[in-house]
Scaffold this active site. Structure first.
Site, PDB file in Angstrom:
ATOM      1  N   TYR A 126      -4.704 -10.966 -23.395  1.00 21.34           N
ATOM      2  CA  TYR A 126      -3.360 -11.533 -23.505  1.00 21.34           C
ATOM      3  C   TYR A 126      -3.191 -12.605 -22.432  1.00 21.34           C
ATOM      4  O   TYR A 126      -3.111 -12.307 -21.249  1.00 21.34           O
ATOM      5  CB  TYR A 126      -2.279 -10.458 -23.369  1.00 21.34           C
ATOM      6  CG  TYR A 126      -2.321  -9.381 -24.445  1.00 21.34           C
ATOM      7  CD1 TYR A 126      -3.019  -9.578 -25.633  1.00 21.34           C
ATOM      8  CD2 TYR A 126      -1.663  -8.173 -24.272  1.00 21.34           C
ATOM      9  CE1 TYR A 126      -3.053  -8.597 -26.616  1.00 21.34           C
ATOM     10  CE2 TYR A 126      -1.688  -7.183 -25.251  1.00 21.34           C
ATOM     11  CZ  TYR A 126      -2.389  -7.398 -26.421  1.00 21.34           C
ATOM     12  OH  TYR A 126      -2.426  -6.428 -27.382  1.00 21.34           O
ATOM     13  N   PHE A 159       2.573  -3.696 -33.989  1.00 24.01           N
ATOM     14  CA  PHE A 159       3.547  -4.365 -34.853  1.00 24.01           C
ATOM     15  C   PHE A 159       4.577  -3.367 -35.413  1.00 24.01           C
ATOM     16  O   PHE A 159       4.888  -3.398 -36.615  1.00 24.01           O
ATOM     17  CB  PHE A 159       2.861  -5.111 -36.013  1.00 24.01           C
ATOM     18  CG  PHE A 159       2.026  -6.304 -35.601  1.00 24.01           C
ATOM     19  CD1 PHE A 159       2.159  -6.885 -34.345  1.00 24.01           C
ATOM     20  CD2 PHE A 159       1.110  -6.868 -36.488  1.00 24.01           C
ATOM     21  CE1 PHE A 159       1.396  -8.001 -33.977  1.00 24.01           C
ATOM     22  CE2 PHE A 159       0.352  -7.977 -36.127  1.00 24.01           C
ATOM     23  CZ  PHE A 159       0.487  -8.538 -34.872  1.00 24.01           C
ATOM     24  N   PRO A 160       5.135  -2.480 -34.569  1.00 26.89           N
ATOM     25  CA  PRO A 160       6.119  -1.509 -35.095  1.00 26.89           C
ATOM     26  C   PRO A 160       7.375  -2.182 -35.640  1.00 26.89           C
ATOM     27  O   PRO A 160       8.069  -1.615 -36.479  1.00 26.89           O
ATOM     28  CB  PRO A 160       6.460  -0.650 -33.869  1.00 26.89           C
ATOM     29  CG  PRO A 160       6.153  -1.532 -32.680  1.00 26.89           C
ATOM     30  CD  PRO A 160       4.955  -2.353 -33.110  1.00 26.89           C
ATOM     31  N   LEU A 161       7.618  -3.430 -35.159  1.00 24.33           N
ATOM     32  CA  LEU A 161       8.791  -4.172 -35.637  1.00 24.33           C
ATOM     33  C   LEU A 161       8.368  -5.318 -36.557  1.00 24.33           C
ATOM     34  O   LEU A 161       9.158  -6.203 -36.852  1.00 24.33           O
ATOM     35  CB  LEU A 161       9.583  -4.736 -34.440  1.00 24.33           C
ATOM     36  CG  LEU A 161      10.132  -3.679 -33.476  1.00 24.33           C
ATOM     37  CD1 LEU A 161      10.690  -4.328 -32.218  1.00 24.33           C
ATOM     38  CD2 LEU A 161      11.222  -2.852 -34.168  1.00 24.33           C
TER      39      LEU A 161
HETATM   40  N1  LIG Z   1      -4.487  -3.524 -31.049  1.00 26.54           N
HETATM   41  C1  LIG Z   1      -4.174  -4.691 -31.519  1.00 26.54           C
HETATM   42  O1  LIG Z   1      -4.979  -5.376 -32.152  1.00 26.54           O
HETATM   43  C2  LIG Z   1      -2.784  -5.194 -31.293  1.00 26.54           C
HETATM   44  C3  LIG Z   1      -2.300  -6.270 -32.045  1.00 26.54           C
HETATM   45  C4  LIG Z   1      -0.992  -6.679 -31.841  1.00 26.54           C
HETATM   46  C5  LIG Z   1      -0.202  -6.045 -30.911  1.00 26.54           C
HETATM   47  N2  LIG Z   1      -0.686  -5.008 -30.161  1.00 26.54           N
HETATM   48  C6  LIG Z   1       0.165  -4.283 -29.191  1.00 26.54           C
HETATM   49  O2  LIG Z   1       1.316  -3.806 -29.857  1.00 26.54           O
HETATM   50  C7  LIG Z   1       2.498  -4.208 -29.170  1.00 26.54           C
HETATM   51  C8  LIG Z   1       3.634  -4.393 -30.148  1.00 26.54           C
HETATM   52  O3  LIG Z   1       3.356  -5.439 -31.031  1.00 26.54           O
HETATM   53  P1  LIG Z   1       4.119  -6.842 -30.990  1.00 26.54           P
HETATM   54  O4  LIG Z   1       4.809  -7.007 -29.691  1.00 26.54           O
HETATM   55  O5  LIG Z   1       3.157  -7.872 -31.388  1.00 26.54           O
HETATM   56  O6  LIG Z   1       5.110  -6.729 -32.204  1.00 26.54           O
HETATM   57  P2  LIG Z   1       6.456  -5.886 -32.470  1.00 26.54           P
HETATM   58  O7  LIG Z   1       6.682  -4.886 -31.397  1.00 26.54           O
HETATM   59  O8  LIG Z   1       6.382  -5.408 -33.872  1.00 26.54           O
HETATM   60  O9  LIG Z   1       7.567  -7.020 -32.434  1.00 26.54           O
HETATM   61  C9  LIG Z   1       7.775  -7.823 -31.332  1.00 26.54           C
HETATM   62  C10 LIG Z   1       8.700  -8.951 -31.764  1.00 26.54           C
HETATM   63  O10 LIG Z   1       9.989  -8.421 -32.058  1.00 26.54           O
HETATM   64  C11 LIG Z   1      10.977  -9.082 -31.271  1.00 26.54           C
HETATM   65  N3  LIG Z   1      11.940  -8.058 -30.841  1.00 26.54           N
HETATM   66  C12 LIG Z   1      11.698  -6.926 -30.138  1.00 26.54           C
HETATM   67  N4  LIG Z   1      12.827  -6.229 -29.946  1.00 26.54           N
HETATM   68  C13 LIG Z   1      13.822  -6.956 -30.535  1.00 26.54           C
HETATM   69  C14 LIG Z   1      15.217  -6.765 -30.650  1.00 26.54           C
HETATM   70  N5  LIG Z   1      15.824  -5.688 -30.140  1.00 26.54           N
HETATM   71  N6  LIG Z   1      15.940  -7.723 -31.299  1.00 26.54           N
HETATM   72  C15 LIG Z   1      15.345  -8.820 -31.828  1.00 26.54           C
HETATM   73  N7  LIG Z   1      14.013  -9.044 -31.745  1.00 26.54           N
HETATM   74  C16 LIG Z   1      13.262  -8.124 -31.104  1.00 26.54           C
HETATM   75  C17 LIG Z   1      10.244  -9.684 -30.096  1.00 26.54           C
HETATM   76  O11 LIG Z   1      10.905 -10.859 -29.680  1.00 26.54           O
HETATM   77  P3  LIG Z   1      11.606 -10.948 -28.230  1.00 26.54           P
HETATM   78  O12 LIG Z   1      10.494 -11.191 -27.251  1.00 26.54           O
HETATM   79  O13 LIG Z   1      12.529 -12.098 -28.384  1.00 26.54           O
HETATM   80  O14 LIG Z   1      12.314  -9.660 -28.010  1.00 26.54           O
HETATM   81  C18 LIG Z   1       8.884  -9.995 -30.700  1.00 26.54           C
HETATM   82  O15 LIG Z   1       8.884 -11.269 -31.324  1.00 26.54           O
HETATM   83  C19 LIG Z   1       2.079  -5.485 -28.460  1.00 26.54           C
HETATM   84  O16 LIG Z   1       2.959  -5.814 -27.419  1.00 26.54           O
HETATM   85  C20 LIG Z   1       0.676  -5.144 -28.034  1.00 26.54           C
HETATM   86  O17 LIG Z   1       0.712  -4.434 -26.820  1.00 26.54           O
HETATM   87  C21 LIG Z   1      -1.953  -4.577 -30.370  1.00 26.54           C
END
Ligand SMILES: NC(=O)c1ccc[n+]([C@@H]2O[C@H](COP(=O)([O-])OP(=O)(O)OC[C@H]3O[C@@H](n4cnc5c(N)ncnc54)[C@H](OP(=O)(O)O)[C@@H]3O)[C@@H](O)[C@H]2O)c1
Length: 288
Positions: free
Chosen positions: A64, A213-215
């Site tokens: 990252y 990607f829970p969101l």
């Molecule tokens: N193992 C893998 O290959 C892999 C791949 C992807 C991700 N990951 C891990 O999984 C974690 C979660 O995935 P992710 O962060 O990509 O996706 P996510 O948790 O599904 O979604 C994050 C997105 O949602 C927005 N968000 C979060 N809370 C919000 C709220 N209350 N209101 C409006 N928007 C909101 C964030 O924007 P804002 O910043 O504006 O809040 C961001 O754009 C990552 O941080 C990483 O550690 C692992």
């Protein structure tokens, strides 16, 4: 079992107790997870707010930024509180275009473990996930050499526990024949439920399932059924999606990502939303 005010209580990864409501740090780096954040102090504030909320599970990777997110974690939180556990991933590098080329040969994995130790300022990594597949998802193929390398590093005392990411059920079984795993981190959410069988199988073994990607990740979850349930409960779709995951199975740990303190607090509160059986039945149909 430790107590927490965060929704979902705690889970034990090997010998490490973590809050089921954790934090995914990927969003702290710059756009498309490359380079520094626009708001350095804001990123530090999110990490500190996570710990203040009582979160004891932070998910990261040295890819990252690259390196940026781990260095932010170190700057914000080192020396780390004893209860905090940082989970990292190895198995992919970054290219100048922001791609994630696989790097799972033994030398790359050893280098990645050392880079995580250095950038996080740790002597031992609590949990390292071997990231498999590619940006399109899991891919079949043996992990024996790569996972064997991580098991060796675990034997040398550099890693406490092992896990997999972006893995098929066959790869989970192959890894378990080499060394125990405490979690699998794959893409999964209300609308993307390819791993339903794996979630349940791991629950039966006491192994955590950590949906990334829970969101919805880079494209927020959108569904009229989700919006309808959220409107009825006077909640946000994000809160409903997180609350649904916590109720889906006791071995699910949440690592929603955000670069905003306000969103972090909103999500921590929102995940505690209570869903009736009717709400859940309606939500279950989205990914069905
Ligand atoms: N193992 C893998 O290959 C892999 C791949 C992807 C991700 N990951 C891990 O999984 C974690 C979660 O995935 P992710 O962060 O990509 O996706 P996510 O948790 O599904 O979604 C994050 C997105 O949602 C927005 N968000 C979060 N809370 C919000 C709220 N209350 N209101 C409006 N928007 C909101 C964030 O924007 P804002 O910043 O504006 O809040 C961001 O754009 C990552 O941080 C990483 O550690 C692992």
């Amino acid at each position: 079992m430790e107590t927490t005010a965060l929704p979902g209580g705690t889970w034990t990864l090997g010998d490490l107790t973590v809050t089921r409501f954790g934090y995914g740090a990927m969003q702290l780096a710059g756009p498309w997870v490359m380079g520094p954040p626009a708001d350095h102090d804001g990123a530090l504030a999110v990490l500190r707010a996570a710990v203040e909320l009582g979160i004891t599970h932070i998910d990261t990777s040295d890819a990252y930024g690259p390196h940026i997110t781990n260095r932010l974690i170190r700057e914000a939180l080192h020396p780390y509180p004893g209860a905090l556990h940082i989970v990292t991933k190895v198995g992919a590098n970054r290219d100048p275009q922001g791609g994630w080329p696989p790097a799972r040969d033994p030398q790359s994995l050893r280098r990645a473990v050392q880079a995580n130790l250095d950038n996080l300022g740790l002597e031992v990594l609590d949990l390292v996930n071997l990231r498999l597949g590619n940006a399109e998802g899991p891919r079949a193929g043996s992990l024996a050499e790569a996972f064997g390398t991580l098991a060796e590093l675990q034997g040398q005392g550099l890693i406490r526990h092992l896990g997999l990411s972006n893995a098929t059920p066959e790869q989970v079984a192959e890894a378990q024949a080499i060394a125990p795993i405490v979690c699998v981190q794959n893409m999964y959410n209300l609308a993307y439920r390819h791993d339903d069988g794996l979630v349940d199988a791991l629950a039966g073994q006491g192994v955590a399932y950590v949906p990334f990607f829970p969101l919805g990740g880079f494209s927020p979850l959108q569904s009229s059924a989700l919006s309808a349930v959220a409107a009825r409960l006077e909640a946000t779709p994000m809160a409903v999606a997180l609350a649904w995951l916590l109720r889906r199975s006791p071995n699910i740990l949440l690592i929603p990502g955000t670069s905003s303190v306000a969103h972090l607090r909103e999500n921590a509160a929102g995940a505690g939303l209570s869903l009736s059986d009717d709400d859940r039945a309606e939500l279950d149909k989205i990914g069905g």
